[in-house]
Write a protein that holds these residues in place. Structure first.
Motif, PDB file in Angstrom:
ATOM      1  N   GLN A   7     -13.176  40.589   4.167  1.00 23.22           N
ATOM      2  CA  GLN A   7     -13.152  41.116   3.967  1.00 23.22           C
ATOM      3  C   GLN A   7     -12.765  42.467   4.559  1.00 23.22           C
ATOM      4  O   GLN A   7     -12.387  43.174   4.846  1.00 23.22           O
ATOM      5  CB  GLN A   7     -13.638  42.138   1.861  1.00 23.22           C
ATOM      6  N   SER A  11      -9.657  44.353   6.684  1.00 25.40           N
ATOM      7  CA  SER A  11      -9.639  46.147   5.988  1.00 25.40           C
ATOM      8  C   SER A  11      -9.850  46.400   7.758  1.00 25.40           C
ATOM      9  O   SER A  11      -8.749  47.355   7.731  1.00 25.40           O
ATOM     10  CB  SER A  11     -11.077  46.364   5.105  1.00 25.40           C
ATOM     11  N   ARG A  14      -5.860  45.744   9.050  1.00 28.80           N
ATOM     12  CA  ARG A  14      -5.090  46.784   8.385  1.00 28.80           C
ATOM     13  C   ARG A  14      -4.933  48.372   8.609  1.00 28.80           C
ATOM     14  O   ARG A  14      -4.188  48.516   8.691  1.00 28.80           O
ATOM     15  CB  ARG A  14      -5.632  46.800   6.853  1.00 28.80           C
TER      16      ARG A  14
END
Lengths: 180, 164
Positions: A7, A11, A14
């Motif tokens: 995760q 992130s 992104r």
């Protein structure tokens, strides 16, 4: 926890300002495992190195399209599996080799200490594994060496858990028979 | 005989006890440490790759057509009967491949009831492990159960092919 780390990596990937750092973290996290999966399939270090690099190039090129329908690590391993199988197929086509001759070619590499080190029975095990069809060999390696669950392998290979169990069962039986 | 659902694990454990993890594939020293740098240069190379020009594409098309004609001529000049080189290794994998395809077909396209009845009728001398009442019920069987059943009844999956 691997999922938490995934995760975090996602992130970072992104956001444009942390994208490069996120990718570096991804490569650091997965390069050894990806290498292990690929190396067991292609035996030669040079080929494995080439494929592993290609895997990460593909991850980089496609990560924007990754919709998180599966976990990041299964996605990366799926790419590794596909690239390894694609490589073996293209090598066979390039050399005009039928499946058995390709297997013999890989077995010869196992005899070379540059590519494999082990005692006689360990060498025999590797040769037995190389006699399996590519996909079955992949299933065997994923389960026996990498310790993935059938559910994880199912997600990576897009095959049902039942079919994987059957495939693995047959693989182990064939190997047992060969090394008797 | 009792049904055993954990057969693959038992076989795996037996294999592990005999040969363990089976040797290592040596990795050059410092390989993983220098990996990121090499990857970086590979990625910059792949960004620099230029698309084929029209001229190149026409040339490639010409080569592909020539290759296709050559392959066609070679193919037509071969005898039409396939020959299979027989040696232990080839026989082993060739039949394994066939059996696996057929086996998967049986397990995943045939209903459990038909599958078990087919096997039982093909070899009536054996005692079915799964009771008759069960094979006639609508209860779904786990694929693992079917695998175990086939294994303990038949010894190997190739014989299933002879029963159809």
């Amino acid at each position: 926890m691997a999922i938490d780390k995934d995760q975090k990596i996602l992130s970072l990937l992104r956001r444009p300002e942390t994208r490069n750092y996120g990718f570096q973290l991804l490569v650091d996290t997965y390069k050894e495992r990806v290498y292990s999966i690929v190396r067991r399939m292609v035996i030669s270090h040079d080929d494995a190195d080439d494929i592993v690099q290609e895997v990460f190039v593909r991850v980089w090129e496609n990560v924007d399209g990754f919709r998180e329908e599966s976990s990041l690590y299964t996605w990366i391993y799926r790419i590794s599996v596909n690239e390894s199988l694609r490589f073996l197929k293209s090598k066979r086509l390039k050399l005009f080799l039928p499946m058995m001759d390709a297997s013999t070619h890989l077995e010869k590499l196992v005899d070379d200490p540059q590519h494999f080190t082990g005692n006689q029975i360990e060498r025999k095990l590797q040769k037995a594994i190389l006699k399996l069809p590519d996909k079955q060999r992949m299933v065997f390696n994923m389960r026996y060496y990498e310790g993935f669950t059938y559910e994880e392998i199912s997600e990576m290979l897009g095959t049902s858990v039942g079919a994987l169990k059957a495939s693995y069962h047959l693989a182990v039986k064939k190997i047992e028979k060969y090394i008797e | 005989m009792k049904y055993r659902s954990n057969l693959p694990d038992e076989l795996e454990n037996s294999l592990r006890q005999r040969v363990g993890m089976g040797g290592t594939f040596p990795v050059p020293e410092g390989y993983f440490e220098s990996f990121n740098e090499r990857l970086k240069s590979r990625m910059s190379e792949s960004t620099d790759r230029k698309p084929h020009s029209h001229k190149q594409i026409y040339l490639l098309g010409g080569f592909a057509a020539a290759a296709a004609v050559l392959v066609g001529v070679l193919f037509l000049s071969q005898p039409t009967v396939n020959t299979i080189k027989v040696n232990d290794n080839q026989d082993y994998t060739y039949h394994d491949h066939l059996a696996e395809s057929y086996y998967s077909y049986l397990v995943y396209t045939t209903s459990e009831r038909n599958l078990i009845n087919t096997i039982d009728s093909g070899n009536p001398s054996r005692n079915p492990i799964i009771p008759f009442e069960r094979s006639n019920s609508n209860e779904n069987l786990d694929p693992g159960e079917i695998v175990d059943y086939l294994y303990y009844n038949n010894g190997n999956v190739y014989s299933i092919m002879d029963w159809q």
